[in-house]
Structure formats: C-alpha cells, structure tokens
Design a protein around this motif. Sequence first.
Motif, PDB file in Angstrom:
ATOM      1  N   TYR A 180      34.565  48.843  42.566  1.00  0.00           N
ATOM      2  CA  TYR A 180      34.148  47.511  43.016  1.00  0.00           C
ATOM      3  C   TYR A 180      33.446  47.664  44.364  1.00  0.00           C
ATOM      4  N   PRO A 181      32.174  48.117  44.354  1.00  0.00           N
ATOM      5  CA  PRO A 181      31.452  48.451  45.594  1.00  0.00           C
ATOM      6  C   PRO A 181      31.319  47.287  46.571  1.00  0.00           C
ATOM      7  N   SER A 182      31.283  46.053  46.069  1.00  0.00           N
ATOM      8  CA  SER A 182      31.088  44.922  46.972  1.00  0.00           C
ATOM      9  C   SER A 182      32.279  44.702  47.895  1.00  0.00           C
ATOM     10  N   ASN A 183      33.450  45.184  47.503  1.00  0.00           N
ATOM     11  CA  ASN A 183      34.635  45.111  48.361  1.00  0.00           C
ATOM     12  C   ASN A 183      35.638  46.141  47.873  1.00  0.00           C
ATOM     13  N   GLU A 184      35.541  47.356  48.409  1.00  0.00           N
ATOM     14  CA  GLU A 184      36.361  48.466  47.929  1.00  0.00           C
ATOM     15  C   GLU A 184      37.855  48.228  48.139  1.00  0.00           C
ATOM     16  N   GLU A 185      38.218  47.347  49.079  1.00  0.00           N
ATOM     17  CA  GLU A 185      39.640  47.068  49.327  1.00  0.00           C
ATOM     18  C   GLU A 185      40.288  46.335  48.158  1.00  0.00           C
ATOM     19  N   LEU A 186      39.454  45.674  47.330  1.00  0.00           N
ATOM     20  CA  LEU A 186      39.993  44.932  46.191  1.00  0.00           C
ATOM     21  C   LEU A 186      39.990  45.757  44.914  1.00  0.00           C
ATOM     22  N   ALA A 187      39.336  46.904  44.918  1.00  0.00           N
ATOM     23  CA  ALA A 187      39.166  47.713  43.714  1.00  0.00           C
ATOM     24  C   ALA A 187      40.502  48.036  43.053  1.00  0.00           C
ATOM     25  N   GLY A 188      40.604  47.717  41.758  1.00  0.00           N
ATOM     26  CA  GLY A 188      41.786  48.054  40.971  1.00  0.00           C
ATOM     27  C   GLY A 188      42.995  47.171  41.204  1.00  0.00           C
ATOM     28  N   LYS A 189      42.899  46.180  42.076  1.00  0.00           N
ATOM     29  CA  LYS A 189      44.068  45.358  42.410  1.00  0.00           C
ATOM     30  C   LYS A 189      44.151  44.114  41.530  1.00  0.00           C
ATOM     31  N   GLU A 190      45.385  43.668  41.315  1.00  0.00           N
ATOM     32  CA  GLU A 190      45.627  42.444  40.556  1.00  0.00           C
ATOM     33  C   GLU A 190      45.621  41.251  41.501  1.00  0.00           C
ATOM     34  N   ALA A 191      44.939  40.190  41.085  1.00  0.00           N
ATOM     35  CA  ALA A 191      44.822  39.004  41.932  1.00  0.00           C
ATOM     36  C   ALA A 191      45.189  37.761  41.136  1.00  0.00           C
ATOM     37  N   VAL A 192      45.729  36.788  41.851  1.00  0.00           N
ATOM     38  CA  VAL A 192      46.065  35.495  41.256  1.00  0.00           C
ATOM     39  C   VAL A 192      45.137  34.442  41.849  1.00  0.00           C
ATOM     40  N   PHE A 193      44.505  33.667  40.982  1.00  0.00           N
ATOM     41  CA  PHE A 193      43.618  32.603  41.433  1.00  0.00           C
ATOM     42  C   PHE A 193      44.204  31.255  41.028  1.00  0.00           C
ATOM     43  N   ASN A 194      44.378  30.399  42.031  1.00  0.00           N
ATOM     44  CA  ASN A 194      44.787  29.023  41.759  1.00  0.00           C
ATOM     45  C   ASN A 194      43.518  28.209  41.525  1.00  0.00           C
ATOM     46  N   VAL A 195      43.380  27.663  40.318  1.00  0.00           N
ATOM     47  CA  VAL A 195      42.131  27.040  39.891  1.00  0.00           C
ATOM     48  C   VAL A 195      42.315  25.547  39.645  1.00  0.00           C
ATOM     49  N   THR A 196      41.331  24.776  40.046  1.00  0.00           N
ATOM     50  CA  THR A 196      41.267  23.345  39.719  1.00  0.00           C
ATOM     51  C   THR A 196      39.958  23.074  39.006  1.00  0.00           C
ATOM     52  N   ILE A 197      40.028  22.442  37.843  1.00  0.00           N
ATOM     53  CA  ILE A 197      38.821  22.078  37.101  1.00  0.00           C
ATOM     54  C   ILE A 197      38.398  20.679  37.542  1.00  0.00           C
ATOM     55  N   ASN A 198      37.262  20.607  38.221  1.00  0.00           N
ATOM     56  CA  ASN A 198      36.800  19.325  38.755  1.00  0.00           C
ATOM     57  C   ASN A 198      36.173  18.442  37.679  1.00  0.00           C
ATOM     58  N   SER A 257      31.237  25.962  27.671  1.00  0.00           N
ATOM     59  CA  SER A 257      31.202  24.798  28.570  1.00  0.00           C
ATOM     60  C   SER A 257      30.701  25.191  29.945  1.00  0.00           C
ATOM     61  N   THR A 258      29.988  24.268  30.573  1.00  0.00           N
ATOM     62  CA  THR A 258      29.607  24.430  31.978  1.00  0.00           C
ATOM     63  C   THR A 258      30.519  23.546  32.793  1.00  0.00           C
ATOM     64  N   VAL A 259      31.270  24.160  33.694  1.00  0.00           N
ATOM     65  CA  VAL A 259      32.300  23.425  34.428  1.00  0.00           C
ATOM     66  C   VAL A 259      32.173  23.661  35.926  1.00  0.00           C
ATOM     67  N   ASN A 260      32.592  22.676  36.682  1.00  0.00           N
ATOM     68  CA  ASN A 260      32.651  22.805  38.136  1.00  0.00           C
ATOM     69  C   ASN A 260      34.105  23.003  38.513  1.00  0.00           C
ATOM     70  N   ILE A 261      34.378  24.094  39.242  1.00  0.00           N
ATOM     71  CA  ILE A 261      35.756  24.447  39.567  1.00  0.00           C
ATOM     72  C   ILE A 261      35.890  24.764  41.051  1.00  0.00           C
ATOM     73  N   ASP A 262      37.125  24.709  41.510  1.00  0.00           N
ATOM     74  CA  ASP A 262      37.504  25.244  42.817  1.00  0.00           C
ATOM     75  C   ASP A 262      38.612  26.258  42.588  1.00  0.00           C
ATOM     76  N   TYR A 263      38.682  27.265  43.438  1.00  0.00           N
ATOM     77  CA  TYR A 263      39.741  28.252  43.293  1.00  0.00           C
ATOM     78  C   TYR A 263      40.065  28.897  44.633  1.00  0.00           C
ATOM     79  N   VAL A 264      41.291  29.420  44.717  1.00  0.00           N
ATOM     80  CA  VAL A 264      41.746  30.188  45.875  1.00  0.00           C
ATOM     81  C   VAL A 264      42.414  31.442  45.341  1.00  0.00           C
ATOM     82  N   GLY A 265      41.902  32.601  45.742  1.00  0.00           N
ATOM     83  CA  GLY A 265      42.449  33.864  45.261  1.00  0.00           C
ATOM     84  C   GLY A 265      43.386  34.501  46.271  1.00  0.00           C
ATOM     85  N   SER A 266      44.391  35.185  45.751  1.00  0.00           N
ATOM     86  CA  SER A 266      45.344  35.879  46.627  1.00  0.00           C
ATOM     87  C   SER A 266      45.835  37.155  45.953  1.00  0.00           C
ATOM     88  N   ILE A 267      46.219  38.120  46.781  1.00  0.00           N
ATOM     89  CA  ILE A 267      46.804  39.367  46.310  1.00  0.00           C
ATOM     90  C   ILE A 267      48.144  39.541  47.009  1.00  0.00           C
TER      91      ILE A 267
END
Length: 280
Positions: free
Chosen positions: A183-201, A122-132
């Motif tokens: 994770y070269p694009s953001n080494e501070e996030l490398a290896g960390k677990e994150a929670v994303f609050n997602v809404t399917i639009n 499926s192709t879906v439009n979503i919004d999300y907010v990530g946090s660690i």
Amino acid sequence: MKIRKLIALFAALGILTLSLAGCGKENEENTENQDQTENSENEAEDDNYVSAEDAYYSFCSEGLDDNGFFTGVKAADVVTLPEYKGLKLTAVTEEELNEQIDMLLQTFAQPEQLEGVVEDGSTVNIDYVGSIDGVEFDGGSTQGMGTTVTIGVTSYIDDFLEQLIGHSTGENFDITVTFPESYPSNEELAGKEAVFNVTINYIEGEMITPELTDDVAKLSGFETVEALKADIENWLLSQKAVDQIIAGVDCGELPQEVSDYYYSYMKGYYENYSLSNYGM
C-alpha cells in the motif's frame, strides 16, 4: 482556416505574456511543495547541486526577456490586424441566448436524493470514519463532508463498497476491511485490518437541472434573471465581434524562436519536473 488563424493569433499575441505568468505560478507552487530538508542534504553533499525549482525556472524562462516577451520577436511582425472599428454585428437570437442559459443551468444540476436500500450498482453518498485498534488514522475519514461512490465502479480497498449492499439510507453501521500488503500511498496501513463506521446519507437519482430564477441568477453574481440575460447577450455580441475580427486576421508563420521555446519548455518540464516525481 478560422481555427488556424485563431491559434496563430493567440500564439503571437496572448502567449507572449501568459507563458511566463504560468511558468512563474508553477514555479512558486513547486517551491512551496519542495522538501526543504532534502534540499539542504543534497546541497551539502554536492556543491554543484541545482534544485528542481531552479532547473525548472531555468528552462521555463530561457528565450524570454525580463518582461516575459520572446527575445527579438514582435507580434506586429507576425500578425496583421484588419479594420476593427465600426463592425456590423448581427443581433443575438433567442436560440443563441437560450443555448448559453441551458449550458449555465447545467452547471447547477444536482442529483435527486433518494431513500431506499443500497443495491449493486447504486450510487450513494456516504460518510465514514476509519480506525485501527480503536484509533482513528489520518486520511480515513470524510470529516462529515460526504463522498459519492458507485458500487462496482468506484475503487476502494478490499470489499469496502460491497459491504454497503443491503443497508438503507440513514443507517449507521461498521464494516471491516484489510489494507493490501503493498500500500504505497500509506505504508503504515499496509496489511492492517481497519474498522470503518459508515453512514449512508442518500442514494443518488437522476440529475435535476434547476429552472432559471432570481436565486439561480444570484449564484452567478446577478440580482435578477434580466440582469443575467443582459450580461450573456453582451458577451455573445463580444464573441461575434471577436469572430469577425479573427476572420480578417492575416497571420504569418510562427517564428522559429517561439517553436524552439515550447520545444525546450516541454522537454525541460518532463526531464526536470514531471519524470523526476516518479523516479524515472
């Protein structure tokens, strides 16, 4: 033959000024993005230090005079224009007009917004907010702007997209992912677990091309459909004139100075700008 003449004509006429203008623009952008602190440190270590933007400007402007023209080269020496007054042009046909209108309408096509359950593919439009650890992190949110992804095609970290399968449009839920150890694009996030609050639009359906109406015409800067059609017709007539002129242009060989300039330009670009960005 017609295409060859067009290329030679543009090279001899338009490119004389466009090359320097484009060079100056890229030079300004590079200057704005350059890390000033790093420059200062380099300059302090080496009295012969040449900044990236100075080197870029050097090879970009070499072979051009102060006005941006090739030194010692005149377009009139290369191109002989035909008689361009009193051209006889054929009228724009309904088919030619409709072809341009169809191309314009395609630019305003939008996908149908469907409701339903997300499936693999499926192709879906979503919004999300990530946090660690309960704290939102930079770059981890769509900021309510929405983003379109395709399950199994779009590349996201871990199994982010796969966790959307089975959820419905309008639903809001949390998913958990782990950033890769590298994770070269953001080494501070490398290896960390994150929670994303997602809404399917919504789920995207087929692309819908709008009808030609006054509202669509206004999106192109015209008050009515008639005004839009008149402008397109005038443009098509001008293209017929250009094509007729180009067909009669007599183009000589491109001057060696021009070839040398572009060779130097591309060589310098990759040596001093492009490759340096990748540490090569």
